[in-house]
Write an enzyme that holds these catalytic residues in place. Structure first.
Site, short mmCIF file in Angstrom:
data_model
loop_
_atom_site.label_atom_id
_atom_site.label_comp_id
_atom_site.label_asym_id
_atom_site.label_seq_id
_atom_site.Cartn_x
_atom_site.Cartn_y
_atom_site.Cartn_z
N GLU A 107 0.86 -1.17 0.00
CA GLU A 107 0.00 0.00 0.00
C GLU A 107 0.90 1.22 0.00
OE1 GLU A 107 -0.42 -2.14 2.80
OE2 GLU A 107 -2.17 -3.24 2.09
N TYR A 119 7.57 2.44 -7.68
CA TYR A 119 6.89 1.14 -7.75
C TYR A 119 6.45 0.81 -9.18
CZ TYR A 119 6.84 1.34 -2.65
OH TYR A 119 7.21 1.42 -1.33
#
Length: 150
Positions: A107, A119
């Site tokens: 998350e 990411y």
């Protein structure tokens, strides 16, 4: 950067103060010392990255069934943008694969553009959102849930 001075090894209790200092320096909403200590005591297979015997980054993660949950990856502010987080996350992938993990889940704050870019570059894809997941200045902000196959 002299790569021979880089060492990635398991995170241990003796690393706690250095990790906390990096955490406090790098995050507006840092993890409490008790959270870091709990992860160490529960033997999460986490890692630190040292340069010249000084910790400059860490990754906290754990396994659940066949999934690696990336909980926290942080590099000291003065070392950010120099590829150290990439080295750490690659080491985590290798360790997770050896442990039989099939994917990595995380998350990230929807406002954290540097992390989202990192990411995405690492091959993570958004698979959902968690509304009001993180504290923010105004109240709460959503988490973007991301996954990457190993």
């Amino acid at each position: 950067m002299n790569s021979s001075s880089i060492n990635i090894r398991p995170l241990e209790v003796v690393d706690l103060e250095q990790v906390i200092n990096i955490e406090l320096e790098a995050h507006d909403y840092p993890w409490k010392k008790s959270i870091h200590l709990s992860c160490i005591e529960q033997e999460y297979p986490s890692l630190v990255l040292e340069q010249n015997s000084s910790i400059i980054g860490y990754v906290v993660f754990n396994y659940l069934f066949d999934e690696c949950h990336l909980m926290n990856i942080t590099t000291s502010v003065s070392y950010q943008g120099k590829g150290f987080a990439s080295q750490l996350i690659q080491a985590m992938y290798k360790k997770a694969k050896v442990a039989g993990m099939q994917s990595v889940l995380l998350e990230v704050r929807e406002s954290n553009q540097p992390a989202l870019s990192f990411y995405t570059k690492e091959g993570f894809e958004e698979i959902g959102r968690r509304p009001n997941y993180y504290p923010s200045q105004d109240s709460r902000e959503a988490a973007i849930v991301m996954r990457r196959s190993l």
